[in-house]
Design an enzyme around this catalytic site. Structure first.
Site, PDB file in Angstrom:
ATOM      1  N   ASP A 150     -37.409  13.419  12.410  1.00 10.24           N
ATOM      2  CA  ASP A 150     -36.700  14.549  12.774  1.00 10.24           C
ATOM      3  C   ASP A 150     -35.314  14.276  12.311  1.00 10.24           C
ATOM      4  OD1 ASP A 150     -36.313  12.558  14.475  1.00 10.24           O
ATOM      5  OD2 ASP A 150     -35.986  13.908  16.348  1.00 10.24           O
ATOM      6  N   GLY A 156     -43.046   1.944  27.979  1.00 14.73           N
ATOM      7  CA  GLY A 156     -42.892   3.292  28.804  1.00 14.73           C
ATOM      8  C   GLY A 156     -44.148   3.990  28.694  1.00 14.73           C
ATOM      9  N   THR A 157     -45.094   3.750  27.757  1.00 14.10           N
ATOM     10  CA  THR A 157     -46.092   4.852  27.483  1.00 14.10           C
ATOM     11  C   THR A 157     -47.424   4.318  27.591  1.00 14.10           C
ATOM     12  OG1 THR A 157     -45.788   4.587  25.250  1.00 14.10           O
ATOM     13  CG2 THR A 157     -44.760   6.645  26.043  1.00 14.10           C
ATOM     14  N   SER A 195     -40.293  13.406  16.442  1.00 12.23           N
ATOM     15  CA  SER A 195     -39.790  12.415  15.642  1.00 12.23           C
ATOM     16  C   SER A 195     -40.700  11.524  14.716  1.00 12.23           C
ATOM     17  CB  SER A 195     -39.137  11.291  16.730  1.00 12.23           C
ATOM     18  OG  SER A 195     -38.237  10.439  16.076  1.00 12.23           O
ATOM     19  N   ASP A 215     -33.105  11.606  12.805  1.00 17.36           N
ATOM     20  CA  ASP A 215     -32.157  11.025  13.817  1.00 17.36           C
ATOM     21  C   ASP A 215     -32.084   9.498  13.694  1.00 17.36           C
ATOM     22  OD1 ASP A 215     -34.172  10.251  15.381  1.00 17.36           O
ATOM     23  OD2 ASP A 215     -33.606  11.455  17.195  1.00 17.36           O
ATOM     24  N   ASP A 235     -36.198   9.206   9.871  1.00 20.65           N
ATOM     25  CA  ASP A 235     -37.482   9.338  10.480  1.00 20.65           C
ATOM     26  C   ASP A 235     -37.878  11.018  10.369  1.00 20.65           C
ATOM     27  OD1 ASP A 235     -35.546  10.113  12.212  1.00 20.65           O
ATOM     28  OD2 ASP A 235     -36.452   9.776  13.892  1.00 20.65           O
ATOM     29  N   GLU A 250     -29.334   1.704  18.384  1.00 24.67           N
ATOM     30  CA  GLU A 250     -30.415   0.708  18.699  1.00 24.67           C
ATOM     31  C   GLU A 250     -30.991   0.318  17.195  1.00 24.67           C
ATOM     32  OE1 GLU A 250     -33.127   2.221  22.190  1.00 24.67           O
ATOM     33  OE2 GLU A 250     -33.077   3.866  20.838  1.00 24.67           O
ATOM     34  N   ALA A 251     -31.550  -0.992  17.374  1.00 27.65           N
ATOM     35  CA  ALA A 251     -32.136  -1.566  16.156  1.00 27.65           C
ATOM     36  C   ALA A 251     -32.681  -0.687  15.429  1.00 27.65           C
ATOM     37  CB  ALA A 251     -32.912  -2.980  16.559  1.00 27.65           C
ATOM     38  N   ASN A 252     -33.593   0.096  15.966  1.00 25.03           N
ATOM     39  CA  ASN A 252     -34.500   1.150  15.217  1.00 25.03           C
ATOM     40  C   ASN A 252     -33.761   2.111  14.395  1.00 25.03           C
ATOM     41  OD1 ASN A 252     -33.640   3.325  16.912  1.00 25.03           O
ATOM     42  ND2 ASN A 252     -35.266   2.897  18.303  1.00 25.03           N
TER      43      ASN A 252
END
Length: 540
Positions: free
Chosen positions: A284, A506-507, A65, A286, A282, A378-380
């Site tokens: 990929d 998360g990462t 992505s 999406d 972006d 999502e805001a993104n």
């Protein structure tokens, strides 16, 4: 299914020892040189998943992505084009973390036994990848695992992520009343363009649109769509920029939706002229972010929140015009990162319900399914609009009582075909936005003036142990560490129209702190104060 064959194939694609792999919303994503063995093992899981679901086609997408070109990722797509069922994320994690090739095959067979999967039955997997150079190595590893498990396999080569989701659903619905479209990349373009033309209902789009494709797969795919598009008929004139896929090192570099959203400015090259309408995809394709340079005030971003409110407002108006008041439930799904002003606008001005879910598209998608028409972004900039089978049937079968009702029903039916029903799709969402702006007769300024965003700030805070931070209330409150939320609440009360929350990354071993307030300086101050509280409770 022969154990020795799988072991021999697996030995050609070792995992990197000493690492712990976890399947998340984006599947497995990391540096590409760590992924070959992971992708082989994901192929084994996809082979099981297809057989568990009576031989339906399972999709595997290889992409990272918005990440830099040195990264890559692999994720599984379920038969209807949706994301992998949550329970199977655990199976994926366990399978990939098997320490030896023998352990891998043992777990594979144990899983088949536990889930009552007939390994002699046929399985089918399809795959696609973005333009990263590492994709070809990973696709080869996937192909080896599918050959070792005698699984039918089709490589659709380079695709956007939404195209792979589209193809997965098309294959599994072909020949049924719910057939989603023609099983080909060409079928994807034809479906979008026909629906786009129907949704416009003869209206013309005014002004050009420049699309920044992040030097990713969206560039060649958007160009392919535009070759088939009659711009004279629709008025849509698109200039495609940042579409160089021959130099992999510039993928997502200083361009693309993630750059625009996180830096809150336009890509430096090429530079938008004041008044021009721009959007960015972006890597990929999406995610989608719109923006323009206001001649008086400068850069203005129209992110996922803005796209959601635009779509919800238009669709709710159409439903009223179609005489569907009270017949269909329309709702908007957001996360805690949605700007408070957008939530207020939806609830008070549009008078639609808002549901807040934890971060991650799978949560929003699931919540959207509980409405007849569920709008989620999502805001993104990642999102879509889901139409239930009931809603689609209603658009097609309701007897219109006037020409205006017929118009509204036809546009709603076209939107259900135009908007990708499987996953957020930047190209599909872009066409949706252009349709809505044409119908409303709006400029970018008109869209920008619908409400005023509350100033906000997002801060990354390094902590000693991110696992100490646990949330509740759709990630808007901390349940642990005990007392941390009380301290945050005390600070929030000192500011006007303020809210703030913290959640573990998360990462990374870090927390994200989000704060918003009536003024920029108050939002910054609040974010910094909450960051101090988080740091103190996080073992630093």
């Amino acid at each position: 299914m022969d154990k020795e064959t799988i072991i021999a194939a697996s030995k050609k694609h070792d995992i990197v020892p000493g690492r712990v792999y976890k399947y998340g919303t984006a599947g497995f994503r990391m540096k590409a040189d760590l992924l070959e063995g992971v992708t082989f093992r994901v192929g084994l899981l996809a082979a099981l998943r297809s057989r568990k679901l009576n031989g339906q086609a399972i999709g595997v997408m290889i992409t990272a992505s918005h990440n830099p070109a040195v990264d890559n990722g692999v994720k599984i797509v379920d038969p209807q084009g949706d994301m992998l069922e949550q329970e199977w994320e655990t199976y994926a994690t366990n399978l990939v973390n098997a320490p030896t090739h023998e352990d891998l095959v043992d777990y594979f067979h144990k899983l088949a036994d536990a889930l009552k999967i007939d390994l002699a039955s046929p399985g089918k997997v399809i795959a696609g990848r973005d333009t990263r150079p590492s994709g070809s190595t990973l696709i080869a590893a996937l192909a080896h695992s599918l050959a070792a498990t005698s699984t039918t396999y089709v490589d659709y080569k380079i695709l956007t992520t939404p195209q792979l989701h589209y193809l997965t659903r098309c294959i599994n619905t072909a020949g049924t009343p719910g057939a989603y479209g023609e099983v080909s990349e060409s079928g994807y373009y034809d479906k979008l363009l026909q629906a786009f033309s129907r949704a416009l209902r003869g209206r013309k789009i005014s002004g050009g649109l420049t699309v920044d494709c992040a030097n990713g797969v969206g560039g060649p795919k958007l160009n392919e769509l535009l070759k088939r598009h009659d711009s004279v008929k629709t008025g849509l004139k698109v200039k495609v920029v940042n579409d160089d896929v021959l130099r992999p090192e510039i993928l997502n570099l200083d361009c693309g939706a993630d750059f625009v959203k996180t830096r809150q400015r336009a890509p430096p090259n090429p530079k938008p002229a004041p008044g021009d309408r721009w959007c960015s995809l972006d890597g990929d394709a999406d995610r989608l972010i719109y923006y323009w340079i206001d001649p008086e005030t400068g850069f203005f971003m129209l992110d996922g929140d803005r796209i959601a409110t635009l779509a919800a407002s238009f669709i709710a108006d159409l439903a009223r015009s179609a005489g569907l008041n009270g017949q269909l439930r329309i709702g908007v799904i957001q996360t805690a990162y949605a700007n408070g002003a957008s939530t207020k606008y939806i609830e008070q001005h549009l008078q639609l319900p808002v549901v807040c879910t934890p971060t991650g598209v799978k949560h929003l998608h699931h919540a959207a399914c509980s409405f007849d028409i569920g709008v989620y972004f999502e805001a993104n900039g990642h999102g879509t609009v889901l139409f239930s089978a009931t809603a689609i049937q209603t658009f097609r079968t309701k007897e219109p009582q006037s020409p205006a009702q017929k118009d509204a029903l036809d546009i709603l039916s076209a939107l259900a075909d135009l908007i990708n029903q499987t996953v957020g799709d930047a190209i599909s969402d872009m066409l949706m936005v252009e349709v809505i702006l044409a119908h409303k007769g709006w400029t970018m300024k008109d869209w920008a003036l619908t409400y005023q965003d509350l100033p906000n700030r997002l801060v990354r805070v390094e902590v000693g142990n991110k696992d100490l931070f646990q949330t509740t209330d759709a990630e808007r409150k901390l349940s642990h560490p005990v007392g941390c939320q009380d301290e945050i609440d005390k600070e929030v009360k000192k500011y006007t129209n303020a809210r703030s929350f913290a959640r573990a990354s998360g990462t990374e071993n870090a927390c994200r702190v989000y704060a918003e307030a009536a003024t920029r300086s108050e939002a910054d101050e609040l974010a910094n104060k909450v960051a101090v509280i988080v740091r103190q409770h996080g073992g630093y």
